[in-house]
Design a protein around this motif. Structure first.
Motif, short mmCIF file in Angstrom:
data_model
loop_
_atom_site.label_atom_id
_atom_site.label_comp_id
_atom_site.label_asym_id
_atom_site.label_seq_id
_atom_site.Cartn_x
_atom_site.Cartn_y
_atom_site.Cartn_z
N VAL A 227 2.93 26.52 36.83
CA VAL A 227 2.03 27.03 37.86
C VAL A 227 1.09 25.92 38.35
CG1 VAL A 227 0.16 28.65 38.31
CG2 VAL A 227 2.19 29.39 37.06
N PRO A 228 0.38 25.19 37.45
CA PRO A 228 -0.39 24.03 37.90
C PRO A 228 0.54 22.98 38.51
CG PRO A 228 -1.03 24.67 35.68
CD PRO A 228 0.20 25.44 36.01
N ALA A 304 -3.79 26.70 29.21
CA ALA A 304 -4.90 25.76 28.97
C ALA A 304 -5.79 25.80 30.20
CB ALA A 304 -4.38 24.35 28.72
N GLY A 305 -6.84 24.99 30.19
CA GLY A 305 -7.72 24.90 31.34
C GLY A 305 -8.95 25.77 31.24
N GLU A 306 -8.79 26.99 30.74
CA GLU A 306 -9.91 27.89 30.48
C GLU A 306 -9.48 28.84 29.37
OE1 GLU A 306 -10.89 30.38 33.80
OE2 GLU A 306 -8.81 30.61 34.41
N ALA A 307 -10.44 29.50 28.76
CA ALA A 307 -10.13 30.34 27.59
C ALA A 307 -9.23 31.51 27.97
CB ALA A 307 -11.42 30.86 26.98
N LEU A 308 -8.30 31.83 27.09
CA LEU A 308 -7.38 32.95 27.26
C LEU A 308 -7.94 34.17 26.53
CD1 LEU A 308 -4.51 33.92 28.24
CD2 LEU A 308 -3.71 33.30 25.94
N PRO A 309 -8.40 35.19 27.26
CA PRO A 309 -8.96 36.37 26.59
C PRO A 309 -7.91 37.04 25.70
CG PRO A 309 -9.54 36.36 28.92
CD PRO A 309 -8.51 35.29 28.72
N ASN A 514 -11.71 25.54 40.83
CA ASN A 514 -11.47 24.15 41.19
C ASN A 514 -9.97 23.88 41.21
OD1 ASN A 514 -10.62 23.76 38.50
ND2 ASN A 514 -12.59 22.93 37.85
N ASP A 515 -9.59 22.62 41.50
CA ASP A 515 -8.16 22.33 41.65
C ASP A 515 -7.42 22.30 40.32
OD1 ASP A 515 -8.99 19.93 40.58
OD2 ASP A 515 -8.62 18.75 42.39
N ARG A 516 -8.13 22.52 39.20
CA ARG A 516 -7.49 22.68 37.89
C ARG A 516 -7.30 24.15 37.53
NH1 ARG A 516 -8.23 17.43 39.25
NH2 ARG A 516 -8.08 16.02 37.49
N GLY A 517 -7.74 25.06 38.41
CA GLY A 517 -7.58 26.48 38.16
C GLY A 517 -8.72 27.11 37.39
N LYS A 518 -9.77 26.35 37.06
CA LYS A 518 -10.90 26.89 36.33
C LYS A 518 -11.91 27.50 37.29
CE LYS A 518 -10.68 23.17 32.87
NZ LYS A 518 -11.46 22.09 32.21
N ILE A 519 -12.58 28.57 36.84
CA ILE A 519 -13.65 29.15 37.65
C ILE A 519 -14.71 28.08 37.89
CG2 ILE A 519 -15.54 30.81 37.66
CD1 ILE A 519 -13.72 32.79 36.25
N ALA A 520 -15.11 27.93 39.15
CA ALA A 520 -16.10 26.92 39.53
C ALA A 520 -17.50 27.48 39.27
CB ALA A 520 -15.91 26.51 40.98
N ARG A 521 -17.94 27.40 38.03
CA ARG A 521 -19.21 28.01 37.64
C ARG A 521 -20.39 27.44 38.43
NH1 ARG A 521 -19.14 31.06 33.00
NH2 ARG A 521 -17.17 31.01 31.86
N LYS A 522 -20.32 26.15 38.74
CA LYS A 522 -21.47 25.55 39.41
C LYS A 522 -21.70 26.14 40.79
CE LYS A 522 -18.89 21.58 41.31
NZ LYS A 522 -18.81 20.11 41.34
N LEU A 523 -20.66 26.77 41.38
CA LEU A 523 -20.82 27.42 42.68
C LEU A 523 -21.38 28.83 42.54
CD1 LEU A 523 -17.47 26.38 44.42
CD2 LEU A 523 -19.71 25.27 44.56
N LEU A 524 -21.43 29.33 41.32
CA LEU A 524 -21.87 30.71 41.09
C LEU A 524 -23.24 30.78 40.44
CD1 LEU A 524 -18.50 32.14 39.76
CD2 LEU A 524 -19.46 32.43 42.04
N LYS A 525 -23.74 29.64 39.95
CA LYS A 525 -25.02 29.66 39.24
C LYS A 525 -26.18 29.83 40.22
CE LYS A 525 -23.56 26.99 35.21
NZ LYS A 525 -23.75 25.77 34.41
#
Length: 525
Positions: A227-228, A304-309, A514-525
């Motif tokens: 997918v990535p 990978a990339g972010e935590a898997l619930p 972001n382009d790695r598929g992670k939630i862009a937290r800095k845009l939500l803070k």
């Protein structure tokens, strides 16, 4: 340090070039006629790919590429990506890969930062890339996939390959050694401009042997789908390097990795190996087509990339019967160094150390903490980057020999299993106690009306930081005060009193990534 430097018998004492290690060995082992790459209805064999790589290598040298010069790849997934990547290594160049969907200012930054003398670019990217190439004092040649400008600096890639003599001395492999430079892997740039982690030839082989073959378990009979995209080191490893080392077949597609697209690719190509991210697994399970497509070909899924619930893992396992091997890696270490293993998955965890790697959990002063306590992760292994290019202070703070000090907060239990707590700069201090947003997010995702979520810190009426939930509701659910009260009660039953979100906001679109598929937290803070 007992696990560091294991390479399972790989000889790194003499000449060593990654093009030989990943591609050429397949010809010696009788796979010249085996399909190496598939895309749609087209395919190319290992022998055909190697022939084109040799020809392109000859042209790169004729055009002036010298060993250790950087080559920038701004290509979508396709046969051309593999040709450019292998030819760069064969000629002794250093690859640097960027997202082809970037904008003009980003390409200008990367060209200036890398001082790349050669560029591979798709015609769709040229409107954003062309000015940066034309004004760069470093770029000698740009190889274009598709319509090519009438300018001596731009060359059609097909013409470049046709012009090269695959049997000439100029096509021969550069006699590099294991410690010669091979590739730059870029950080995500979450706290500034992306920086390149500089890696030697041996780094990529080390991770391939220790993670790709020994843990993930790639085999010659595998068909691999990711997918990535290939510009991201996670996918360059799992959907090019590792499969090629094993002599497997890789499936590529250039478009967006929507749930429908991934299901179409699975139906068409019957992959055994799927490289994903948690969002993809969630989207596939939420698709109305998930019960229409036979997923029985899959034997391994990677995340990978972010935590898997853990609840997402459970739903995926129930639907497919396939384990997801969640793990953690980084550009600094090239790839995954802590991972779950087949038959030993601990849902919600990152698993155990990959053979050949060591790790410590340390406090703010760098002292190891006892098992069970959270702290910053330090990791060591034979794939550690040499430095961040052009940033000595950051390099000194991060790299200490084979050791790399990360920004990840983790804990290790008594069984040697690692659990992700969060990034140091993402943790919230609520009522004087550090809180991991990830813990709250995992609880929210257990609620059937939550499709996607992110937890950040927001001040309440008294100016005190509290957990704030940003939620994308499941289809047909309504984000209102009633749901907010329901989610608060849901969290109170499962979390300590200071952790539950005090406020919510509702999004009717996917959260930014972001382009790695992670939630862009800095845009939500």
């Amino acid at each position: 340090m007992g696990r560091v430097d294991a390479t399972f018998g790989l000889d790194l004492s003499g000449r060593f070039n990654l093009c030989d290690y990943f591609l050429d060995h397949n010809l010696r082992e009788g796979r010249a006629d085996k399909v190496a790459l598939r895309m749609g209805d087209e395919s190319t064999t290992y022998g055909q790919l190697a022939e084109r790589v040799r020809a392109l290598t000859a042209t790169l040298r004729a055009d002036g590429l010298r060993p250790e010069e950087r080559v920038l790849l701004a290509l979508p997934d396709g046969f051309e990506f593999a040709e450019a990547w292998f030819a760069t290594l064969r000629a002794g160049g250093v690859f640097a890969m960027v997202n082809p969907l970037l904008k003009a200012k980003d390409f200008a930054y990367y060209l200036d930062y890398t001082k790349a003398t050669a560029v591979f670019v798709h015609e769709d990217v040229l409107p954003e890339m062309r000015v940066a190439i034309e004004t760069s004092p470093y770029v000698r040649r740009a190889y274009v996939v598709g319509e090519t400008p009438r300018d001596e600096r731009f060359v059609d890639l097909e013409d470049a390959i046709a012009a090269g003599d695959a049997d000439s001395p100029a096509a021969e492999i550069e006699p590099t050694g294991p410690d010669d430079l091979a590739g730059w892997l870029f950080t995500s740039g979450s706290t500034g401009e992306p920086k390149a982690c500089v890696h030697a030839q041996r780094d990529f082989a080390y991770a391939t042997e220790n993670y790709g073959l020994a843990v993930a378990g790639y085999r010659e009979d595998d068909v691999c789908l990711s997918v990535p995209k290939l510009f991201f080191g996670y996918a360059t490893g799992t959907n090019l390097m590792f499969p090629f080392r094993a002599g497997a077949t890789v499936v590529l597609f250039p478009g967006r990795a929507t749930a429908d697209e991934v299901l179409d690719q699975i139906a068409a190509h019957r992959p055994t190996f799927l490289t994903g991210v948690p969002t993809l697994f969630n989207n596939v399970l939420a698709s109305p087509r998930v019960d229409e497509v036979d997923l029985g070909s899959l034997r391994v899924a990677l995340s990978a990339g972010e935590a898997l619930p853990p609840e997402l893992y459970a739903r995926w396992r129930e639907r497919t019967g396939v384990e997801i091997l969640d793990g953690i890696g980084s550009a600094e270490m090239f790839h995954i160094y802590i991972s779950n293993e087949l038959g030993r998955v601990v849902p919600g965890s990152l698993g155990r150390l990959v053979p050949g790697y060591d790790a410590e959990i340390v406090d703010a002063d760098g002292a190891p903490v006892p098992d069970g306590e959270p702290g910053r992760l330090r990791v060591a292994g034979g794939s550690t980057a040499l430095c961040y290019w052009g940033d000595k202070d950051k390099s000194n703070a991060t790299f200490q020999g084979a050791w790399c000090t990360t920004a990840d907060i983790m804990r290790r239990d008594a069984d040697g299993v690692f659990w992700y707590v969060g990034r140091g700069d993402d943790l919230l201090k609520v009522s004087g106690i550090w809180v991991s947003p990830l813990e709250i997010e995992n609880v929210l995702l257990q609620h059937p009306l939550v499709r996607e979520c992110c937890v950040v810190g927001r001040p309440d009426e008294q100016g005190l930081v509290k957990a704030h939930g940003i939620v994308v509701c499941a289809p047909h659910a309504l984000g209102d005060q009633g749901l907010a009260d329901e989610l608060k009660a849901h969290c109170k039953e499962r979390l300590a009193p200071h952790k539950y979100p005090r406020s919510f906001e509702w999004w009717d679109r996917p959260l930014p990534r972001n382009d790695r598929g992670k939630i862009a937290r800095k845009l939500l803070k």
